[in-house]
Design an enzyme around this catalytic site. Structure first.
Site, PDB file in Angstrom:
ATOM      1  N   THR A 116       0.910  -1.146   0.086  1.00 29.72           N
ATOM      2  CA  THR A 116      -0.046   0.040  -0.034  1.00 29.72           C
ATOM      3  C   THR A 116       1.068   1.402   0.281  1.00 29.72           C
ATOM      4  O   THR A 116       1.624   1.682   1.115  1.00 29.72           O
ATOM      5  CB  THR A 116      -1.052   0.047   1.181  1.00 29.72           C
ATOM      6  OG1 THR A 116      -1.724  -1.169   1.390  1.00 29.72           O
ATOM      7  CG2 THR A 116      -1.832   1.334   1.218  1.00 29.72           C
ATOM      8  N   LYS A 146      -6.959   1.702  -3.238  1.00 30.50           N
ATOM      9  CA  LYS A 146      -6.418   1.030  -2.010  1.00 30.50           C
ATOM     10  C   LYS A 146      -6.397   2.274  -0.683  1.00 30.50           C
ATOM     11  O   LYS A 146      -6.775   1.938   0.412  1.00 30.50           O
ATOM     12  CB  LYS A 146      -5.154   0.539  -2.272  1.00 30.50           C
ATOM     13  CG  LYS A 146      -4.533  -0.142  -0.956  1.00 30.50           C
ATOM     14  CD  LYS A 146      -5.239  -1.048  -0.289  1.00 30.50           C
ATOM     15  CE  LYS A 146      -4.657  -1.658   1.138  1.00 30.50           C
ATOM     16  NZ  LYS A 146      -5.755  -2.491   1.739  1.00 30.50           N
ATOM     17  N   LYS A 176       0.457   4.963   8.638  1.00 36.14           N
ATOM     18  CA  LYS A 176       1.114   5.288   7.123  1.00 36.14           C
ATOM     19  C   LYS A 176       0.019   5.508   6.141  1.00 36.14           C
ATOM     20  O   LYS A 176       0.167   6.468   5.320  1.00 36.14           O
ATOM     21  CB  LYS A 176       2.070   4.182   6.996  1.00 36.14           C
ATOM     22  CG  LYS A 176       2.930   4.129   5.685  1.00 36.14           C
ATOM     23  CD  LYS A 176       2.112   3.159   4.595  1.00 36.14           C
ATOM     24  CE  LYS A 176       1.963   1.728   4.840  1.00 36.14           C
ATOM     25  NZ  LYS A 176       1.412   0.799   3.777  1.00 36.14           N
TER      26      LYS A 176
HETATM   27  P1  NAP Z   1       4.647  -6.480   8.031  1.00 37.80           P
HETATM   28  O1  NAP Z   1       4.227  -7.583   8.466  1.00 37.80           O
HETATM   29  O2  NAP Z   1       5.388  -5.444   8.935  1.00 37.80           O
HETATM   30  O3  NAP Z   1       5.994  -6.747   6.869  1.00 37.80           O
HETATM   31  C1  NAP Z   1       6.626  -5.565   6.270  1.00 37.80           C
HETATM   32  C2  NAP Z   1       7.596  -6.247   5.190  1.00 37.80           C
HETATM   33  O4  NAP Z   1       8.209  -4.979   4.733  1.00 37.80           O
HETATM   34  C3  NAP Z   1       8.683  -7.071   5.848  1.00 37.80           C
HETATM   35  O5  NAP Z   1       8.853  -8.114   5.035  1.00 37.80           O
HETATM   36  C4  NAP Z   1       9.652  -5.934   6.316  1.00 37.80           C
HETATM   37  O6  NAP Z   1      11.074  -6.838   6.213  1.00 37.80           O
HETATM   38  C5  NAP Z   1       9.616  -5.188   4.907  1.00 37.80           C
HETATM   39  N1  NAP Z   1      10.403  -3.881   5.203  1.00 37.80           N
HETATM   40  C6  NAP Z   1      10.166  -2.905   5.932  1.00 37.80           C
HETATM   41  N2  NAP Z   1      10.952  -1.726   5.835  1.00 37.80           N
HETATM   42  C7  NAP Z   1      11.757  -2.476   4.593  1.00 37.80           C
HETATM   43  C8  NAP Z   1      12.728  -1.723   4.328  1.00 37.80           C
HETATM   44  N3  NAP Z   1      13.408  -0.394   4.506  1.00 37.80           N
HETATM   45  N4  NAP Z   1      13.578  -2.418   3.155  1.00 37.80           N
HETATM   46  C9  NAP Z   1      13.216  -3.528   2.991  1.00 37.80           C
HETATM   47  N5  NAP Z   1      12.013  -4.335   3.226  1.00 37.80           N
HETATM   48  C10 NAP Z   1      11.484  -3.767   4.311  1.00 37.80           C
HETATM   49  O7  NAP Z   1       3.756  -5.659   7.173  1.00 37.80           O
HETATM   50  P2  NAP Z   1       2.276  -6.430   6.178  1.00 37.80           P
HETATM   51  O8  NAP Z   1       1.107  -6.570   6.880  1.00 37.80           O
HETATM   52  O9  NAP Z   1       2.860  -7.733   5.889  1.00 37.80           O
HETATM   53  O10 NAP Z   1       2.211  -5.394   4.888  1.00 37.80           O
HETATM   54  C11 NAP Z   1       2.795  -5.146   3.925  1.00 37.80           C
HETATM   55  C12 NAP Z   1       2.189  -4.284   3.067  1.00 37.80           C
HETATM   56  O11 NAP Z   1       0.851  -4.632   2.676  1.00 37.80           O
HETATM   57  C13 NAP Z   1       2.045  -2.732   3.775  1.00 37.80           C
HETATM   58  O12 NAP Z   1       2.354  -1.882   2.493  1.00 37.80           O
HETATM   59  C14 NAP Z   1       0.866  -2.823   3.994  1.00 37.80           C
HETATM   60  O13 NAP Z   1       0.086  -1.633   4.324  1.00 37.80           O
HETATM   61  C15 NAP Z   1       0.066  -3.602   3.137  1.00 37.80           C
HETATM   62  N6  NAP Z   1      -1.202  -4.610   3.681  1.00 37.80           N
HETATM   63  C16 NAP Z   1      -1.279  -5.104   4.890  1.00 37.80           C
HETATM   64  C17 NAP Z   1      -2.453  -5.768   5.312  1.00 37.80           C
HETATM   65  C18 NAP Z   1      -2.808  -6.397   6.443  1.00 37.80           C
HETATM   66  O14 NAP Z   1      -3.738  -6.635   7.013  1.00 37.80           O
HETATM   67  N7  NAP Z   1      -1.593  -6.779   7.381  1.00 37.80           N
HETATM   68  C19 NAP Z   1      -3.480  -5.767   4.229  1.00 37.80           C
HETATM   69  C20 NAP Z   1      -3.598  -5.142   3.045  1.00 37.80           C
HETATM   70  C21 NAP Z   1      -2.220  -4.443   2.914  1.00 37.80           C
HETATM   71  P3  NAP Z   1      11.392  -7.344   7.745  1.00 37.80           P
HETATM   72  O15 NAP Z   1      11.123  -8.687   8.070  1.00 37.80           O
HETATM   73  O16 NAP Z   1      12.767  -7.359   7.579  1.00 37.80           O
HETATM   74  O17 NAP Z   1      11.098  -6.252   8.950  1.00 37.80           O
END
Ligand code: NAP
Length: 290
Positions: free
Chosen positions: A98, A173, A241
Site C-alpha cells: 500500500t 486502496k 502510514k
Molecule cells: P509487515 O508484517 O510489517 O511486513 C513488512 C515487510 O516489509 C517485511 O518483509 C519487512 O522486512 C519489509 N520492510 C520494511 N521496511 C523495509 C525496508 N526499508 N527495506 C526492505 N524491506 C522492508 O507488514 P504487512 O502486514 O505484511 O504489510 C505489507 C504491506 O501490505 C504494507 O504496505 C501494508 O500496508 C499492506 N497491507 C497489509 C495488510 C494487513 O492486513 N496486514 C492488508 C493489506 C495491505 P523485515 O521482515 O526485515 O522487517
C-alpha cells in the site's frame, strides 16, 4: 506448460502468506526478505532464498513486492541491489504494497525505461486472507500485463479487479484504507465513551455492531478491542502510514481529508505511546481510563 518463476520480495504478515499460496499453486518461487530469517523459513518449505532483491529478480518472469511503505519499495526496486537491476527485460513487475500514487507513477516510469511491464496491485484482506488465498487484488496497469500475471494472482486471491491505468489500484486502496481508519478511530472513541458511561458494555456495543454502524470491519475490531487481543493482523503503525498517504493524495487534489486527519491523530497518539507494533485495534488503548 511449465509455470513461470515468481520472485516475491517481502515476507511480512502478508508476503509470507502469499509466498505459501504460490508454492502451493506449484509456482517455482524465489524469495527475498530484509531479515533473512524469514526467507530461511520459506526456503525450508520449498522456495529458493536470495541474498538481495537483485538476485531474486534474476531468472523470474514475474516479480512481486510486498513491503511496508514507499521508502522500502524504493529500495527494493531501485536500490543498488534492487530488483530492477537484476530483472530481465520484458518481465512483469507487480507492486502489491500500500503506497502513494506519486511513488507508483515514478516507479512505473523506471520500469518502462527498463523495458518491462508494470502493475500496481495492492490488496484488501488481511493475515488470514493472505494465508488462505482469499485476497482481493486492486489492479492498475495494462490489461495485457494483467493477463500474464493472472495465473499467479489467482492462487492468492478471491477476486481481481482491474480499475484502469497505472496508479488506479494504489488510489482506490488508499481510499479504502482511509475509510477503514476513520471507522476504527470512531469505534475507539465510541467504545471509550461506552466504558466511561456506566452502560453495560456488551449490550451497548451490540447496538452498534448489530445496527447501522456494524460494518464487517467494526464487528471484527470491536471484538479485538473488548477481548482485548492485539495480536498483529494489521500493524497500527501501517494504518497511520495509510492515513498519511491518503491525506497526501487528497492534498495533491485540493481535497483536505478532515476525517482522515482526525483519525490519524488518534493513530499517531497510539504510536507515540508504544502501540505501533500491535494490531491497529490497539488504537483504543490511550483512550481507556487507567
Ligand atoms: P509487515 O508484517 O510489517 O511486513 C513488512 C515487510 O516489509 C517485511 O518483509 C519487512 O522486512 C519489509 N520492510 C520494511 N521496511 C523495509 C525496508 N526499508 N527495506 C526492505 N524491506 C522492508 O507488514 P504487512 O502486514 O505484511 O504489510 C505489507 C504491506 O501490505 C504494507 O504496505 C501494508 O500496508 C499492506 N497491507 C497489509 C495488510 C494487513 O492486513 N496486514 C492488508 C493489506 C495491505 P523485515 O521482515 O526485515 O522487517
Amino acid at each position: 506448460m511449465s509455470k513461470p518463476r515468481i520472485a516475491l520480495l517481502g515476507l511480512g504478515i502478508m508476503g509470507a502468506g502469499m509466498a505459501r499460496r504460490l508454492l502451493g499453486g506449484g509456482f517455482p518461487l524465489t524469495v527475498w526478505n530484509r531479515n533473512p530469517a524469514k526467507s530461511a523459513v520459506l526456503a525450508a518449505e520449498g522456495a529458493q532464498a536470495a541474498a538481495t532483491p537483485r538476485e531474486a529478480a534474476a531468472g523470474a518472469e514475474i516479480i512481486i513486492s510486498m513491503v511496508a511503505d514507499d521508502a522500502a519499495s524504493r529500495g527494493v526496486w531501485l536500490g543498488a541491489n534492487g530488483a530492477l537491476a537484476g530483472a530481465a527485460k520484458g518481465v512483469v513487475l507487480i507492486e502489491s504494497s500500500t503506497l502513494t500514487v506519486s511513488w507508483i507513477m515514478e516507479l512505473a516510469q523506471a520500469v518502462a525505461a527498463h523495458g518491462s511491464e508494470f502493475l500496481d496491485a495492492p490488496v484488501t484482506g488481511s493475515r488470514i486472507h493472505a494465508a488462505g488465498g482469499e485476497l482481493n487484488f486492486l489492479v492498475g496497469g495494462p490489461a495485457a500485463a494483467l493477463e500474464r500475471a493472472r495465473p499467479a494472482l489467482v492462487v492468492m486471491s478471491r477476486s481481481i479487479t482491474h480499475l484502469g491505468p497505472v496508479g488506479s489500484g494504489a488510489m482506490i486502496k488508499l481510499i479504502n484504507n482511509f475509510v477503514c481508519g476513520t471507522q476504527i478511530a470512531a469505534l475507539a472513541e465510541a467504545l471509550a465513551l461506552i466504558e466511561r458511561s456506566g452502560l453495560d458494555r456488551a449490550q451497548a456495543l451490540a447496538v452498534l455492531t448489530e445496527g447501522a454502524p456494524g460494518s464487517p470491519l467494526v464487528k471484527t475490531i470491536a471484538a479485538r478491542m473488548t477481548a482485548p487481543d492485539y495480536t498483529p493482523n494489521f500493524l497500527l503503525r501501517l494504518m497511520a502510514k495509510d492515513l498519511g498517504y491518503a491525506i497526501q493524495e487528497g492534498g495533491r487534489r485540493q481535497l483536505p481529508l478532515l476525517t482522515a486527519t482526525a483519525a490519524l491523530g488518534l493513530f499517531q497518539q497510539a504510536v507515540a505511546l508504544g502501540h505501533g507494533e500491535k494490531d491497529m485495534s490497539a488504537v483504543v488503548e490511550p483512550l481507556r481510563k487507567k
